[in-house]
Structure formats: structure tokens, C-alpha cells
Design a protein around this motif. Structure first.
Motif, PDB file in Angstrom:
ATOM      1  N   LEU A  84       5.359  -0.587   2.676  1.00  0.00           N
ATOM      2  CA  LEU A  84       6.703  -0.048   2.910  1.00  0.00           C
ATOM      3  C   LEU A  84       7.521  -0.115   1.634  1.00  0.00           C
ATOM      4  N   LYS A  85       7.293   0.890   0.794  1.00  0.00           N
ATOM      5  CA  LYS A  85       7.964   0.962  -0.499  1.00  0.00           C
ATOM      6  C   LYS A  85       8.249   2.442  -0.711  1.00  0.00           C
ATOM      7  N   PHE A  86       9.507   2.756  -1.059  1.00  0.00           N
ATOM      8  CA  PHE A  86       9.875   4.165  -1.138  1.00  0.00           C
ATOM      9  C   PHE A  86      10.152   4.587  -2.571  1.00  0.00           C
ATOM     10  N   ALA A  87       9.720   5.818  -2.895  1.00  0.00           N
ATOM     11  CA  ALA A  87      10.059   6.394  -4.194  1.00  0.00           C
ATOM     12  C   ALA A  87      11.534   6.809  -4.172  1.00  0.00           C
ATOM     13  N   ASP A  88      12.054   7.235  -5.326  1.00  0.00           N
ATOM     14  CA  ASP A  88      13.479   7.568  -5.417  1.00  0.00           C
ATOM     15  C   ASP A  88      13.893   8.654  -4.423  1.00  0.00           C
ATOM     16  N   ASN A  89      12.964   9.605  -4.158  1.00  0.00           N
ATOM     17  CA  ASN A  89      13.327  10.697  -3.256  1.00  0.00           C
ATOM     18  C   ASN A  89      13.154  10.329  -1.775  1.00  0.00           C
ATOM     19  N   GLY A  90      12.702   9.102  -1.503  1.00  0.00           N
ATOM     20  CA  GLY A  90      12.574   8.671  -0.119  1.00  0.00           C
ATOM     21  C   GLY A  90      11.177   8.780   0.448  1.00  0.00           C
ATOM     22  N   GLU A  91      10.238   9.337  -0.367  1.00  0.00           N
ATOM     23  CA  GLU A  91       8.852   9.420   0.099  1.00  0.00           C
ATOM     24  C   GLU A  91       8.200   8.046   0.006  1.00  0.00           C
ATOM     25  N   VAL A  92       7.275   7.784   0.923  1.00  0.00           N
ATOM     26  CA  VAL A  92       6.553   6.524   0.866  1.00  0.00           C
ATOM     27  C   VAL A  92       5.644   6.547  -0.376  1.00  0.00           C
ATOM     28  N   ALA A  93       5.535   5.376  -1.046  1.00  0.00           N
ATOM     29  CA  ALA A  93       4.903   5.357  -2.355  1.00  0.00           C
ATOM     30  C   ALA A  93       3.425   5.757  -2.322  1.00  0.00           C
ATOM     31  N   ASN A  94       2.650   5.171  -1.435  1.00  0.00           N
ATOM     32  CA  ASN A  94       1.255   5.643  -1.342  1.00  0.00           C
ATOM     33  C   ASN A  94       0.890   5.911   0.118  1.00  0.00           C
ATOM     34  N   ALA A  95       0.451   7.149   0.364  1.00  0.00           N
ATOM     35  CA  ALA A  95       0.213   7.573   1.733  1.00  0.00           C
ATOM     36  C   ALA A  95      -1.185   8.137   1.881  1.00  0.00           C
ATOM     37  N   THR A  96      -1.794   7.897   3.029  1.00  0.00           N
ATOM     38  CA  THR A  96      -3.133   8.426   3.254  1.00  0.00           C
ATOM     39  C   THR A  96      -3.138   9.382   4.445  1.00  0.00           C
ATOM     40  N   VAL A  97      -3.996  10.414   4.333  1.00  0.00           N
ATOM     41  CA  VAL A  97      -4.193  11.363   5.424  1.00  0.00           C
ATOM     42  C   VAL A  97      -5.574  11.093   6.018  1.00  0.00           C
ATOM     43  N   ASN A  98      -5.626  10.972   7.348  1.00  0.00           N
ATOM     44  CA  ASN A  98      -6.903  10.707   8.004  1.00  0.00           C
ATOM     45  C   ASN A  98      -7.390  11.921   8.783  1.00  0.00           C
ATOM     46  N   LEU A  99      -8.719  11.979   8.980  1.00  0.00           N
ATOM     47  CA  LEU A  99      -9.307  13.060   9.757  1.00  0.00           C
ATOM     48  C   LEU A  99      -9.759  12.512  11.115  1.00  0.00           C
ATOM     49  N   TYR A 100      -9.395  13.240  12.165  1.00  0.00           N
ATOM     50  CA  TYR A 100      -9.774  12.848  13.518  1.00  0.00           C
ATOM     51  C   TYR A 100     -10.494  14.015  14.186  1.00  0.00           C
ATOM     52  N   THR A 101     -11.236  13.710  15.262  1.00  0.00           N
ATOM     53  CA  THR A 101     -11.801  14.787  16.070  1.00  0.00           C
ATOM     54  C   THR A 101     -11.799  14.366  17.534  1.00  0.00           C
ATOM     55  N   GLN A 102     -11.782  15.350  18.428  1.00  0.00           N
ATOM     56  CA  GLN A 102     -11.862  15.015  19.848  1.00  0.00           C
ATOM     57  C   GLN A 102     -13.314  15.066  20.311  1.00  0.00           C
ATOM     58  N   LYS A 103     -13.775  13.932  20.871  1.00  0.00           N
ATOM     59  CA  LYS A 103     -15.150  13.821  21.375  1.00  0.00           C
ATOM     60  C   LYS A 103     -15.075  13.367  22.821  1.00  0.00           C
ATOM     61  N   ASP A 104     -15.711  14.068  23.725  1.00  0.00           N
ATOM     62  CA  ASP A 104     -15.740  13.696  25.143  1.00  0.00           C
ATOM     63  C   ASP A 104     -14.354  13.342  25.676  1.00  0.00           C
ATOM     64  N   GLY A 105     -13.382  14.144  25.342  1.00  0.00           N
ATOM     65  CA  GLY A 105     -12.037  13.939  25.867  1.00  0.00           C
ATOM     66  C   GLY A 105     -11.232  12.856  25.176  1.00  0.00           C
ATOM     67  N   LYS A 106     -11.760  12.268  24.078  1.00  0.00           N
ATOM     68  CA  LYS A 106     -11.006  11.224  23.357  1.00  0.00           C
ATOM     69  C   LYS A 106     -10.890  11.589  21.884  1.00  0.00           C
ATOM     70  N   ILE A 107      -9.731  11.262  21.291  1.00  0.00           N
ATOM     71  CA  ILE A 107      -9.571  11.529  19.864  1.00  0.00           C
ATOM     72  C   ILE A 107     -10.042  10.319  19.066  1.00  0.00           C
ATOM     73  N   VAL A 108     -11.013  10.542  18.177  1.00  0.00           N
ATOM     74  CA  VAL A 108     -11.533   9.427  17.385  1.00  0.00           C
ATOM     75  C   VAL A 108     -11.314   9.682  15.892  1.00  0.00           C
ATOM     76  N   MET A 109     -11.123   8.593  15.155  1.00  0.00           N
ATOM     77  CA  MET A 109     -10.871   8.724  13.722  1.00  0.00           C
ATOM     78  C   MET A 109     -12.181   8.772  12.953  1.00  0.00           C
ATOM     79  N   LEU A 110     -12.278   9.721  12.009  1.00  0.00           N
ATOM     80  CA  LEU A 110     -13.500   9.850  11.217  1.00  0.00           C
ATOM     81  C   LEU A 110     -13.360   9.181   9.855  1.00  0.00           C
ATOM     82  N   GLY A 111     -12.106   8.966   9.418  1.00  0.00           N
ATOM     83  CA  GLY A 111     -11.904   8.308   8.129  1.00  0.00           C
ATOM     84  C   GLY A 111     -10.898   9.060   7.285  1.00  0.00           C
TER      85      GLY A 111
END
Lengths: 309, 386
Positions: free
Chosen positions: B353-380
Motif C-alpha cells: 500500500l504505497k501510492f505514486a504521486d498521481n495516486g496509482e498504486v506503486a506496483n500492481a499485478t494483473v492475474n489471469l483467471y478462467t471458469q472451470k466447471d462453474g467456478k472461477i479459478v486463478m491461473l497465475g
């Protein structure tokens, strides 16, 4: 050709739902010269009426044996139609009749209708939750292809929707043409004071007209919920479209409402064929509506319920 | 639940289990003092499920802060429902701004409401920390008090488009014309075009109920993949229509579509859909295990999309408020809270929880998910995907 046919089939499916709703607008306009703007919520209540019964009968539907599916669907449609009819009847009693008895101006009816419309939408939101994505259980593979005219694919659900809509429209057409109730409705739409002098009970006939419109609208709500999903705000857009369809066909004219509904559904679904971005669908539909009305201000079949049916 | 207690107004209720007055076990802190924070997001309407996920995350954070006992004051959260739409947002913001005791706001949850109220909040020096407003332009629109703990749609859209470009030559891009949906779809279009992927563009109104025609159009185009920019309830309808029209390509949407509303609404038609989300799967990630347990205990349901982000956003605001109380000797102002937010550097469960001057979070990650058998699971992590 195949693509065109596919879009046409989608258009017929959507259009037959518009037509069923449009009949409710047109019937009421015929007897009262009044646009019942709360009819979109009558339509919405049909979906929830069906949902309540289907849910009560089979829960999430996973354990339903296949022979029971048509019965459950029929029960769903009937209960949806009945609830909507009760609501349409109550609407006339609460929102319109008191105004009529006091000779209120037409504008007062309009405000009353809008108020009732908000009330019903919020009431169902309160009762059933405000999710827009409620859906009926999937009893069968709704995407199974039944037959292929010109290579286009026709699916189970589309047949269910179009067939039940056409059956109801034929039934209504016969009802209005052949029965005593139908004659009363036509007589009132032609000339209410004279009809009263001839011994027709105006209040009773108006009440029954609302009930018929409610039955059709409720059934449409069920079909709509079966095909898409439903929620307490679902009525507005199909309601506006069905109203436009009724005007397109000639408001007050029963066959006009059917033609207008089907035509509007088809026009909307043919938008991608001519390579227009689908976000312009509503714009295209209403441009077509305005163009038709420029050349035929009374709609395709023109004028009043009394004459053409 | 009643979360609008206040020490100096008579018509508000006290929070449950939080008796007014000093608890007597906080030496050094003035526990009789009450400070308020606001919460803005959808608690009704089409997207209420996302809002409820978030509100629950925030409620948990507030409860934990109060229970811990080292706060030195009593914390109360005032919730304001903006229905997730820009036209209802000004009224929701006014409710929070008019309460002089509110010193900072968690939210707004959605991008549309944020663009509608960002200026007003900035003018009042009210610090904002959103757990989910992801439209890329929000931090460059002069909303000086706006912060967020999630990556922007710009980051998410670029990464997911790069992933698509690795696998496909033709992609069909549809957006729902909303601030969020069109925003992310535009980034995807731009990135795909740069990578030489052939794209087809279409839009659908956000309140469409019949996706038959657009689904048919996608199938007819024979595109290898589809990206839809929009929210969960609508994505579910689209998924059903696509299944009905027999589309065989890969189907993908962004963070707005990843929720239980999608899985329940789309049913079997949702299996095989992919989701890019700058959000954490709180049920599996080790950092958020304790959070997931506490959440399930409090609300009888596992945390869902944006619950952990909202929990983090709330904790960030609480930490800033705490610091402001200390530096101002117990007289924190909205301005002092904003200043403390900008100085934060503490670990959260989804990100630092550290913000850059413009208010964006300093380091952010995007994750990939998929729906399998009616459940959303994270792939990484998106970047690690082949």
C-alpha cells in the motif's frame, strides 16, 4: 443467405415477444384511448410469477425428469400469465377506474400509469432482490439445433417461443372476431357511449380487456425470461419497444400490433447484416419507425381496433 | 447493518457491539473519541453484487480495527449507495461530504461514479482510496485526492491484449459503451492493432437484454478470439447468447465480468471464459488466508471479486487516519488525512500500500483467471502465461 436466415430467425423470436406485449398496449388503447405505460411492469411480473412457481415445483431443476419438463414449462407460463393478469386487473381498478369515474383529463391517467409502473418495479425488486440476472433452470440443452432451413440453425427455445406466441395471437384474433366479449370490445372501441346504450357493460369489458392484455404480457414475460434473463427493471426496454411496435402496426389494431412487433424484431436483428455497429440497433429501429409513420401516420394497418379486426 | 454511529449526533444508531464512551483498556489513547470514514459504491441496482463484495471487505477492516484495541479512537464507517452509475454518484458523494465528521472515503467503487465526483471530492480535500475504479484516465483528470490499490484498465488491457496477440491473429472486440467497458476495450484494440492482430469492432448498449444478433455476428466473423469489455450480469447474457450461436473461439473479459453473478448467470455457457483481473483470488493466495477466514466467518460467504482490494483500501485509509490523529494531536482534518495517505508504505494483502504521486498504486499485478466447471479459478500472473 445462411447468415441472413440466422438473423431472420433471431428477429422472429424477438419480434414475437414484442408482438405479445404490444397486444396489451393496443387492446387497452382500443377501449380507453389510453397508453397503459405500466404494461411493461405487467410484463415483468409475468416473469417473476413463472419463476416463483417453477422454483416451487422443481427447485434448481437439476432433478427434473425429462417427461415433466413440458408440464413444468406450461405451469410456469400459465402462472406467469395469471399473475400478470391479476396485476393488470388490479392496475385498472386502482390506477385508472377511480380517475375515469371522476372524469379526469387524459394526462392524469398518464401520470397514474407512470406512478404504478415505478411502484410495481420497486415492489418486485424488494420481493425478489434487485439482480438483473435471474434465470430459469436449464431443463434441456436449449442450444440443440432442430432443423436447418437454408443452412440456418433453428433451436428448441426459438421454436417454443415463436410457436406459443403465434398460438396465442391466433387465439386472441379469434376471440375478438368471434366471441361476445370480442364484440363488446370492438363496440366500445368504435363508440363507447352508443355501446353502453346497447346494453354493453363498459366497466366489465374494460376490466376484461386489461385481463386479456395481462395474460398475453405475462406469457411474454415468461418467454423472455426463458430466453434471456430477468429482473425487476427488465420491463422498461421491451415495453418501450412493444409500444413502438403497436404504433408501427397502427395503435388500437390487433393484427397491426402483431405485424408491428414482428417487423420491429426483424429490423433490429438485421442491423448487423447491413454492417452497422450493433450499438446503433435502437437508433436504426426508431429511424425505421419514424420513416414508416411519415408515410403512414396511422401505422401500417391504420386506425382503430373496431374496424380492422 | 448499522454502521453510522456518531458521538455528536442524536439521530444515528450506535454500531453493534461497540458501546459508546471509553472502553477503559486503551491507556494513552482517547477511546471515547469517534472518527468517521465514508464508503461509496453500488449497494443496489444491476451491479450490487460487486458493491456488496467490497462493502463487506471494508466492514471487516473497520471491525478488525475497532476490535484490535490499539486504535485510540472509535471508528465508524458511513455507507453511501451510488448504484454504480454516474448520475446517482453526486448525491451519494454529497451525503458523505455534508457530514463534517467524515475524514476520508473508501471508493467510489466504479469508474463512472468516480469521474462524476472526483472534482467535488478534490475540492473538499477529501481523500479517496478506491479498491476497484480502474478506468485509466481517473488519475490524470485532476482528481488530486484520488488513490487506488488496483492496476488501471490501461495496465490490465495492455497485458491481456499482449497475451491474446501471442496466440491469435483475429480478435473480435465488443464493448458495452460504459466508462469502464469502453475504456478497457479501447486499450485492448490499440494494443492488438500495434501487435498486428486483425480486429473487428462492435459496441452494444449496456442495458441490452438480447445479445442474439451480436453473438451471431461474432460467430459469423470466424474470429479466433473474442474480448468483451463490460460488467458481469451483461457478460453472462452475452456468454449464453454466444453458446447459443455456436461460437467456438476463445472468450475473454476483464475485471468487471469476473464475479459470482457471471458464473450463476451464464451457467454452463460460462465454462471456458477467461478473465483478466488486477485482483487477488482471496480464497487461494497465501497472503490473504487469514482475511478469507475472517470474512467467511463474518458474512457466511467466501470473499469474492474486490473484497480483498476493498479490505486493503480501507486498511490504508485507517492507517492514514491513525497517523493523522497522531500528527495533529487528536484534531485530524480531511486535508491532513490526504497528506498521510500520500506518505503510506505498508504491506497489504493484495499489494504494497504505497501510492505514486498521481495516486496509482506503486506496483500492481494483473492475474489471469478462467471458469472451470462453474467456478472461477486463478491461473497465475498474466505476464507469466504462455
Amino acid at each position: 443467405m445462411t447468415d441472413f436466415m440466422n438473423y431472420l430467425i433471431l428477429g422472429l423470436t424477438r419480434g414475437s415477444m414484442y408482438a405479445l406485449i404490444a397486444l396489451g398496449y393496443t387492446l387497452v388503447y382500443g377501449v380507453l384511448q389510453l397508453i397503459n405505460f405500466a404494461h411493461s411492469e405487467v410484463f415483468m411480473s409475468g416473469a417473476f410469477g413463472s419463476y416463483a412457481i417453477v422454483h416451487l415445483l422443481v427447485g434448481d431443476g437439476k432433478a427434473t425428469p425429462s417427461w415433466a419438463v413440458p408440464l413444468v414449462l406450461l405451469a410456469g407460463m400459465v402462472s406467469g400469465a395469471l399473475l400478470a393478469a391479476v396485476i393488470a386487473w388490479a392496475l385498472e381498478r386502482v390506477a385508472y377506474r377511480p380517475l375515469r369515474k371522476r372524469g379526469a383529463p387524459k394526462l392524469a391517467f398518464l401520470i397514474s400509469a407512470i406512478g404504478a409502473s415505478f411502484f410495481l418495479s420497486q415492489l418486485f425488486g424488494k420481493l425478489f432482490g434487485r439482480l438483473t440476472s435471474n434465470s430459469f433452470p436449464e431443463f434441456f440443452d436449449q442450444n440443440a439445433v432442430i432443423f436447418k432451413p437454408f443452412g440456418a440453425e433453428v433451436r428448441v427455445l426459438q421454436i417454443v417461443i415463436v410457436a406459443s406466441a403465434v398460438a396465442m395471437m391466433i387465439f386472441l384474433d379469434r376471440l375478438v372476431t368471434l366471441t361476445k366479449l370480442g364484440r363488446s370490445i370492438r363496440a366500445i372501441s368504435e363508440d363507447a357511449p352508443t355501446a353502453a346504450l346497447m346494453g354493453i357493460d363498459i366497466d366489465k369489458t374494460i376490466s376484461r380487456t386489461f385481463v386479456i392484455g395481462g395474460l398475453l404480457g405475462g406469457a411474454a414475460g415468461f418467454l423472455f425470461g426463458l430466453n434471456f434473463s430477468f429482473g425487476n427493471t427488465m420491463g422498461f426496454i421491451p415495453g418501450v419497444k412493444a409500444f413502438a411496435a403497436a404504433v408501427l402496426g397502427g395503435i388500437g389494431n390487433i393484427r397491426g400490433a402483431m405485424i408491428g412487433g414482428l417487423l420491429l424484431g426483424i429490423v433490429e436483428n438485421l442491423v448487423p447484416v447491413v454492417n452497422i455497429d450493433t450499438k446503433w440497433t435502437d437508433v436504426v429501429a426508431f429511424v425505421v419507425l419514424v420513416l414508416v409513420l411519415m408515410f403512414r401516420p396511422t401505422g401500417i394497418l391504420g386506425e382503430r381496433l373496431g374496424r380492422a379486426a | 447493518m448499522a454502521l453510522s454511529a456518531c458521538s455528536n449526533s442524536s439521530d444515528d444508531n450506535e454500531g453493534p457491539g461497540l458501546p459508546g464512551g471509553s472502553t477503559g483498556n486503551n491507556p494513552g489513547g482517547n477511546a471515547s473519541k469517534t472518527y468517521k470514514i465514508g464508503w461509496q459504491g453500488p449497494l443496489s441496482g444491476d451491479n450490487q453484487q460487486l458493491g456488496i463484495n467490497e462493502a463487506n471487505g471494508s466492514r471487516l477492516a473497520v471491525k478488525e480495527a475497532n476490535d484490535k484495541g490499539d486504535l485510540g479512537f472509535k471508528l465508524v464507517m458511513v455507507e453511501s449507495d451510488d448504484v454504480g452509475t454516474a448520475d446517482k454518484a453526486p448525491a451519494a458523494a454529497a451525503k458523505l461530504l455534508q457530514d463534517a465528521d467524515i475524514l476520508g472515503v473508501v471508493g467510489p467503487a466504479f469508474s463512472g461514479p468516480t469521474s462524476a465526483t472526483g472534482k467535488t471530492y478534490a475540492a473538499a480535500n477529501m481523500g479517496l482510496i478506491s479498491g476497484s475504479a480502474t478506468n485509466a484516465t481517473l488519475t490524470s483528470s485532476g482528481f488530486t485526492t484520488f488513490h487506488r490499490v488496483v492496476p488501471t484498465d490501461g495496465v490490465e488491457g495492455t497485458q491481456l491484449a499482449e497475451w491474446l496477440a501471442k496466440k491469435f491473429k483475429t480478435v473480435f472486440v465488443v464493448d458495452d459503451t460504459s466508462t469502464y467497458g469502453k475504456g478497457v476495450a479501447d486499450v485492448v484494440r490499440k494494443t492488438l492493432t500495434e501487435k498486428g492482430v486483425k480486429i473487428t469492432n462492435q459496441g452494444v448498449a449496456a442495458n441490452t437484454q438480447d445479445y442474439g444478433a451480436i453473438a451471431q455476428r461474432v460467430t459469423q466473423s470466424k474470429a479466433e478470439a473474442l474480448f468483451y469489455g463490460g460488467y458481469d450480469a451483461q457478460s453472462a447474457l452475452f456468454a449464453k447468447a454466444l453458446a447459443a450461436s455456436g461460437y467456438k473461439g476463445l472468450k475473454m473479459t476483464g475485471n468487471g465480468g469476473k464475479s459470482s453473478v457471471f458464473t450463476s448467470g451464464a451457467g454452463a455457457a460460462g465454462n471456458g471464459w477467461y478473465f483478466a483481473c488486477g485482483c487477488q483470488d482471496a480464497t487461494t493466495a497465501p497472503e490473504s488466508k487469514a482475511f478469507a477466514e475472517a470474512y467467511e466467518k463474518m458474512f457466511n460467504t467466501p470473499p469474492s471479486t474486490y473484497s480483498p482490494e476493498s479490505y486493503d483500501a480501507t486498511n490504508a485509509l485507517i492507517a492514514a487516519l491513525k497517523a493523522a490523529v497522531k500528527t495533529t494531536n487528536g484534531n485530524p482534518t480531511r486535508k491532513s488525512v490526504v497528506e498521510e495517505i500520500d506518505k503510506l508504505d505498508i504491506p497489504g494483502i493484495t499489494t504494497q500500500l504505497k501510492f505514486a504521486d498521481n495516486g496509482e498504486v506503486a506496483n500492481a499485478t494483473v492475474n489471469l483467471y478462467t471458469q472451470k466447471d462453474g467456478k472461477i479459478v486463478m491461473l497465475g500472473k498474466m505476464q507469466d502465461q504462455a
